[in-house]
Design a protein around this motif. Structure first.
Motif, mmCIF file in Angstrom:
data_model
loop_
_atom_site.group_PDB
_atom_site.id
_atom_site.type_symbol
_atom_site.label_atom_id
_atom_site.label_comp_id
_atom_site.label_asym_id
_atom_site.label_seq_id
_atom_site.Cartn_x
_atom_site.Cartn_y
_atom_site.Cartn_z
ATOM 1 N N ASP A 165 0.819 -1.218 0.000
ATOM 2 C CA ASP A 165 0.000 0.000 0.000
ATOM 3 C C ASP A 165 0.853 1.270 0.000
ATOM 4 O O ASP A 165 1.796 1.395 -0.773
ATOM 5 C CB ASP A 165 -1.002 -0.039 1.161
ATOM 6 C CG ASP A 165 -0.392 -0.400 2.503
ATOM 7 O OD1 ASP A 165 0.244 0.458 3.122
ATOM 8 O OD2 ASP A 165 -0.566 -1.557 2.933
ATOM 9 N N CYS B 231 0.437 1.944 -3.464
ATOM 10 C CA CYS B 231 0.114 3.303 -3.892
ATOM 11 C C CYS B 231 1.389 3.886 -4.482
ATOM 12 O O CYS B 231 2.398 4.030 -3.788
ATOM 13 C CB CYS B 231 -0.345 4.154 -2.718
ATOM 14 S SG CYS B 231 -0.580 5.902 -3.158
ATOM 15 N N TRP C 99 -3.810 5.300 -3.391
ATOM 16 C CA TRP C 99 -4.647 5.477 -2.203
ATOM 17 C C TRP C 99 -4.808 6.984 -1.914
ATOM 18 O O TRP C 99 -5.133 7.369 -0.808
ATOM 19 C CB TRP C 99 -4.017 4.809 -0.992
ATOM 20 C CG TRP C 99 -4.298 3.365 -0.757
ATOM 21 C CD1 TRP C 99 -5.081 2.841 0.233
ATOM 22 C CD2 TRP C 99 -3.785 2.227 -1.458
ATOM 23 N NE1 TRP C 99 -5.083 1.466 0.192
ATOM 24 C CE2 TRP C 99 -4.289 1.055 -0.840
ATOM 25 C CE3 TRP C 99 -2.929 2.078 -2.558
ATOM 26 C CZ2 TRP C 99 -3.975 -0.228 -1.280
ATOM 27 C CZ3 TRP C 99 -2.619 0.810 -3.006
ATOM 28 C CH2 TRP C 99 -3.139 -0.327 -2.375
ATOM 29 N N GLN D 189 -7.840 8.480 -0.270
ATOM 30 C CA GLN D 189 -8.249 7.757 0.929
ATOM 31 C C GLN D 189 -7.315 7.972 2.107
ATOM 32 O O GLN D 189 -7.771 8.247 3.209
ATOM 33 C CB GLN D 189 -8.337 6.254 0.631
ATOM 34 C CG GLN D 189 -9.487 5.890 -0.284
ATOM 35 C CD GLN D 189 -9.455 4.420 -0.665
ATOM 36 O OE1 GLN D 189 -8.397 3.843 -0.852
ATOM 37 N NE2 GLN D 189 -10.629 3.824 -0.776
ATOM 38 N N HIS E 72 -7.388 3.631 -8.992
ATOM 39 C CA HIS E 72 -7.469 3.929 -7.569
ATOM 40 C C HIS E 72 -7.925 2.695 -6.817
ATOM 41 O O HIS E 72 -8.542 1.792 -7.372
ATOM 42 C CB HIS E 72 -8.436 5.092 -7.290
ATOM 43 C CG HIS E 72 -8.162 5.785 -5.986
ATOM 44 N ND1 HIS E 72 -8.672 5.354 -4.781
ATOM 45 C CD2 HIS E 72 -7.413 6.880 -5.697
ATOM 46 C CE1 HIS E 72 -8.254 6.148 -3.815
ATOM 47 N NE2 HIS E 72 -7.486 7.087 -4.334
ATOM 48 N N ASN E 73 -7.614 2.696 -5.532
ATOM 49 C CA ASN E 73 -8.020 1.630 -4.633
ATOM 50 C C ASN E 73 -9.463 1.820 -4.181
ATOM 51 O O ASN E 73 -9.900 2.929 -3.885
ATOM 52 C CB ASN E 73 -7.096 1.642 -3.402
ATOM 53 C CG ASN E 73 -7.485 0.621 -2.367
ATOM 54 O OD1 ASN E 73 -7.439 -0.576 -2.626
ATOM 55 N ND2 ASN E 73 -7.877 1.084 -1.183
#
Length: 432
Positions: free
Chosen positions: A24, A58, A123, A126, A179-180
């Motif tokens: 991530d 990311c 990410w 977020q 995107h996640n």
């Protein structure tokens, strides 16, 4: 999309099966002294030892290729005030400064040295900007009209691919995700369905046109690189709303079950004013825990609350509860949910595989299984959770997935990384 879309073929040099570990945003946030990514070569060597061939990250695409910000000395660190120090993914311990673009290149060089591949994601709407020393990255992202955010992410990702290609590193890309978990976070800002704010499955339906424009923009700029988006669960009721022009079907089957019961019992994702303070204090919290209403980020860091998506009550419980007490609660109540959790996992994976076959798409489970447990909780690697990991990887293989994950907690930034044998066993179950 009105005409039939023909997906970009899976590159022939990629592995037959992707065994994925979730790095991530941690891979660039946690590079300080003593942090798990201070040495990228060591992190990759550990991944290979555990049976992984792919990391998912990311890649900071908008920061690096869209924001216009100077990233040669990107300062990163904890959220401040001890906030979220017992929360997975958020427990950053050391401040660090990186040349962000060079750090990205070094990650891909290390991937090449260790014969690993990278799922390139974001990410940024977020969590990622919350760890920056100032809010400039966050503000740049939110200055974009929500209708245009997927397109701007696509342009940034395309520029990232160009940079990697110029350094002979683009062959490390497994595929790109704009995107996640697109239905959770600020990509959904301003979405309406029938005149009402769109949430849950309604957000998936309303978000599709934005995503299809973003995917089309990336295809125009990088026609030979597979691109997709991913979803936070398997949206079984609205599979028809998954964009027509993606190249890989990526889903995150978090089944929750007993964990969802814990969350609902203690209002961990509800309004702060509804939080059952006395029940939490009696059942879960350590002695000396402050009341939720008296606790939080220092005022100068309040912008971070909008730059991340985990609810304050959930962070509070993870920070102030005894992790062993939460483990016991989950074990005590697991029997009430065991059968349903197993059935849900099998059903979701089969629905996902059926949709992928109908669309002619590779299928990847990039995150998943139980859910967001406390940092030092061991439910997911203990006897129950470990068996769920084995079962999920066996089922992933059975339904023909191209990629899957031992567990979202099986990564260098989590304690579960130390359980080498479980990860090797589960990866072997998937690859055969």
């Amino acid at each position: 999309m009105t005409e039939t879309y023909h997906p970009v073929p899976r590159p022939a040099h990629l592995p037959e099966k992707l065994t994925i570990t979730l790095w991530d945003f941690s891979w660039f946030v946690r590079t300080g002294a003593g942090e798990p990514f201070a040495d990228l070569d060591a992190a990759f060597a550990g991944a290979v030892e555990r049976g992984y061939n792919t990391i998912r990250i990311c890649a900071m695409p908008y920061l690096l290729f869209g924001s216009g910000l100077d990233t040669t000395e990107l300062r990163l660190g904890p959220l401040g005030g001890g906030y979220a120090q017992q929360v997975r993914w958020y427990d950053v311990g050391a401040e660090t400064t990186i040349d962000a673009r060079e750090h990205l290149l070094e990650l891909f060089r290390a991937a090449k040295r260790h014969d690993c591949f990278v799922i390139v994601s974001s990410w940024e709407y977020q969590q990622s900007p919350a760890f920056a020393a100032d809010p400039d990255w966050y503000r740049a992202l939110h200055a974009i009209d929500p209708e245009d955010r997927a397109v701007e992410l696509a342009r940034a990702h395309a520029a990232l691919v160009d940079l990697l290609a110029s350094r002979d590193l683009a062959d490390r890309i497994a595929f790109v995700e704009l995107h996640n978990e697109v239905q959770i976070g600020h990509l959904t800002a301003g979405l309406l369905l029938d005149g009402e704010p769109a949430t849950g499955d309604d957000a998936i339906i309303a978000l599709t046109p934005r995503l299809e424009r973003g995917l089309a923009a990336f295809h125009e700029l990088q026609p030979e690189v597979p691109v997709t988006v991913n979803y936070a669960h398997v949206p079984v009721a609205v599979m028809r709303s998954i964009p027509e022009n993606l190249d890989v079907l990526v889903l995150h089957p978090y089944i929750y079950g007993v964990l969802e019961a814990l969350i609902e019992t203690y209002g961990m994702r509800g309004p702060i004013e509804d939080f059952p303070q006395e029940a939490a204090r009696a059942d879960l919290l350590r002695p000396g825990a402050p009341d939720l209403r008296d606790w939080g980020l220092p005022p100068e860091h309040a912008w971070r609350l909008d730059a991340m998506i985990v609810a304050k009550p959930e962070i509070y419980v993870h920070d102030w509860a005894d992790a062993a007490t939460i483990d016991r609660w989950l074990y005590d109540h697991y029997g009430e949910h065991r059968l349903a959790m197993g059935q849900k996992l099998t059903l979701w994976l089969e629905v996902a595989a059926d949709h992928a076959r109908r669309r002619g798409l590779p299928l990847v489970f990039g995150e998943g299984w139980v859910g967001y447990t406390p940092l030092h909780g061991t439910f997911e690697e203990g006897p129950v959770g470990a068996q769920i990991c084995r079962f999920a990887m066996t089922e992933s293989a059975r339904v023909g997935a191209w990629g899957s994950i031992v567990c979202s907690n099986a990564a260098p930034q989590h304690p579960m990384w130390e359980d080498v044998s479980l990860q090797r066993e589960a990866n072997a179950l998937f690859t055969g």
